[in-house]
Design a protein around this motif. Structure first.
Motif, PDB file in Angstrom:
ATOM      1  N   MET A   1     -14.696  30.228  44.268  1.00 27.98           N
ATOM      2  CA  MET A   1     -13.522  30.959  43.910  1.00 27.98           C
ATOM      3  C   MET A   1     -12.771  31.039  42.343  1.00 27.98           C
ATOM      4  N   GLN A  26      -8.402  27.307  38.798  1.00 25.71           N
ATOM      5  CA  GLN A  26      -8.396  27.160  39.999  1.00 25.71           C
ATOM      6  C   GLN A  26      -7.814  26.401  40.818  1.00 25.71           C
ATOM      7  N   SER A  27      -7.519  24.475  40.461  1.00 20.96           N
ATOM      8  CA  SER A  27      -6.757  23.999  41.286  1.00 20.96           C
ATOM      9  C   SER A  27      -6.317  22.982  40.902  1.00 20.96           C
ATOM     10  N   GLY A  61      -7.573  33.416  42.470  1.00 20.38           N
ATOM     11  CA  GLY A  61      -8.465  34.146  41.996  1.00 20.38           C
ATOM     12  C   GLY A  61      -9.680  34.565  41.246  1.00 20.38           C
ATOM     13  N   ARG A  63      -8.705  37.509  43.344  1.00 24.38           N
ATOM     14  CA  ARG A  63      -8.620  38.550  45.083  1.00 24.38           C
ATOM     15  C   ARG A  63      -6.889  39.114  43.794  1.00 24.38           C
ATOM     16  N   ARG A  80      -4.888  34.607  52.661  1.00 15.49           N
ATOM     17  CA  ARG A  80      -5.577  33.595  52.928  1.00 15.49           C
ATOM     18  C   ARG A  80      -4.344  32.317  52.338  1.00 15.49           C
ATOM     19  N   ALA A 153      -6.792  29.609  50.256  1.00 13.73           N
ATOM     20  CA  ALA A 153      -7.021  30.270  49.552  1.00 13.73           C
ATOM     21  C   ALA A 153      -6.127  29.574  48.192  1.00 13.73           C
ATOM     22  N   THR A 185      -8.192  23.064  46.758  1.00  8.62           N
ATOM     23  CA  THR A 185      -7.693  23.653  46.830  1.00  8.62           C
ATOM     24  C   THR A 185      -5.761  24.452  45.981  1.00  8.62           C
TER      25      THR A 185
END
Length: 366
Positions: A1, A26-27, A61, A63, A80, A153, A185
């Motif tokens: 993602m 992202q993470s 991400g 979504r 998620r 996610a 994550t």
């Protein structure tokens, strides 16, 4: 993602207004810090879909989970999102293994295996136990494992250590260190404990009365003297990146190497060469213009004054550059004037060996 996250939420709750905007990579661990009633839980509940704000745009991400303008609201069970609450909330009629398996989405191949997760969280030997036979720290580790087994996610952790005593917190923090190293994550970590935030966070968001007052890299905010009123004078302190030079330097001490010199701390278990981050409270630093001699304090680091900010009371926050690291000292205005401190002045930061608590030592992020 891909694409990190973007969160914009507005909500009127009686006389309280929550109005925040966040975005990040992202993470990593994004810590939400602030006093009770600042909006931390309301914000993570909006991300989880447990609340429907007056306005929300939430993207994790690629979504979009909520978009009030477009009429988008993904139900909580389809988001998620993993959620770890203050209390473990394990199913009492299930064993540890069954609780973990309950979180696993059926017919989905997980990026993290259960044996690896169990090893990381130190719960492999608990699989057949009932939740009633677990300590508070063990139950929370199982709850974290169950949340991760859902292949989230994003993982929301709302004051996960708040219900534990200090001994149990110190027990679980090393596992959280390892967890944040092994997972990609995105983690939102809600806390009012600056010790936890300084140890775990990559990004820090300071909330007050429903508003974001500061956000950015945790190391930058923690070493910023202007942030002291928002963090609290007793909690203010910077984080140094160090590596273990000698786990056993004799006399019950470990020797660490900073970018500016040696740091001796009470002995702890970490192999030589391990990179760590060490939080040093601003109130635990004494400043000297000349290199002191004949002191009981063993840690004396050369530094240069980067910035001085005077508070409303008798205190002064002094930002220091020590090698490649940044330190923060809090001294009295009288002391600052007596030392004739100013930007660019060379000095020495004196740190008592026993002043750094074990909970202020964690794994380096990187």
């Amino acid at each position: 993602m891909s694409g990190g996250f973007e969160i914009r939420v507005r909500q009127q709750l009686g006389a309280f207004t929550l109005d925040v905007g966040l975005q990040g990579t992202q993470s990593g661990v994004t810590a939400l810090f602030g006093p009770s009633g600042s909006g931390k839980t309301s914000l993570v509940n909006a991300v989880a879909g447990l609340g429907r704000p007056d306005y929300a745009f939430i993207r994790i991400g690629d979504r979009v989970l909520s978009d009030t303008d477009m009429g988008v609201f993904v139900p909580p069970h389809q988001r998620r999102v993993g959620y770890v609450f203050q209390d473990a909330r394990l199913f009492p009629h299930m064993s540890v293994a069954q609780n973990l398996d309950y979180g696993r989405p059926k017919m989905v191949s997980l990026p993290t295996s259960l044996p690896l997760l169990a090893e990381t969280l130190g719960i492999g030997h608990l699989m057949e136990r009932s939740p009633k036979d677990l300590s508070g720290g063990e139950a929370q580790r199982v709850a974290i494992g169950r949340a991760l087994m859902s292949n989230p996610a994003i993982l929301l952790m709302d004051e996960p250590l708040a219900s534990l005593d200090q001994a149990r917190r110190d027990e679980i923090l090393p596992y959280l260190d390892q967890l944040t190293q092994m997972t990609d994550t995105q983690i939102f970590y809600v806390s009012h404990s600056m010790a936890e935030v300084a140890r775990l966070a990559d990004t820090l968001v300071l909330l007050k009365e429903g508003k974001v007052i500061r956000q950015g890299p945790a190391a930058d905010i923690l070493s910023d003297p202007a942030a002291v009123p928002d963090i609290g004078v007793r909690e203010a302190g910077a984080v140094l990146t160090v590596h273990v030079k000698s786990q056993d330097a004799g006399d019950g001490l470990s020797e660490l190497a900073t970018s500016a010199g040696r740091l001796l701390l009470p002995k702890f278990n970490a192999p030589d060469g391990t990179q760590l981050r060490v939080r040093i409270l601003a109130s635990d630093i004494i400043l000297s213009r000349d290199k002191p001699d004949g002191l009981s304090a063993l840690n004396i680091l050369p530094a240069v004054v980067a910035e001085i900010i005077e508070g409303a009371g008798p205190g002064v926050a002094v930002a220091l550059k020590s090698g490649e690291d940044r330190l923060l000292a809090r001294i009295t205005r009288r002391s600052a004037r007596a030392l004739k401190l100013a930007q660019g002045i060379k000095c020495y930061a004196v740190i008592k060996t026993v002043s750094v608590a074990p909970g202020n030592i964690g794994q380096h992020k990187g």
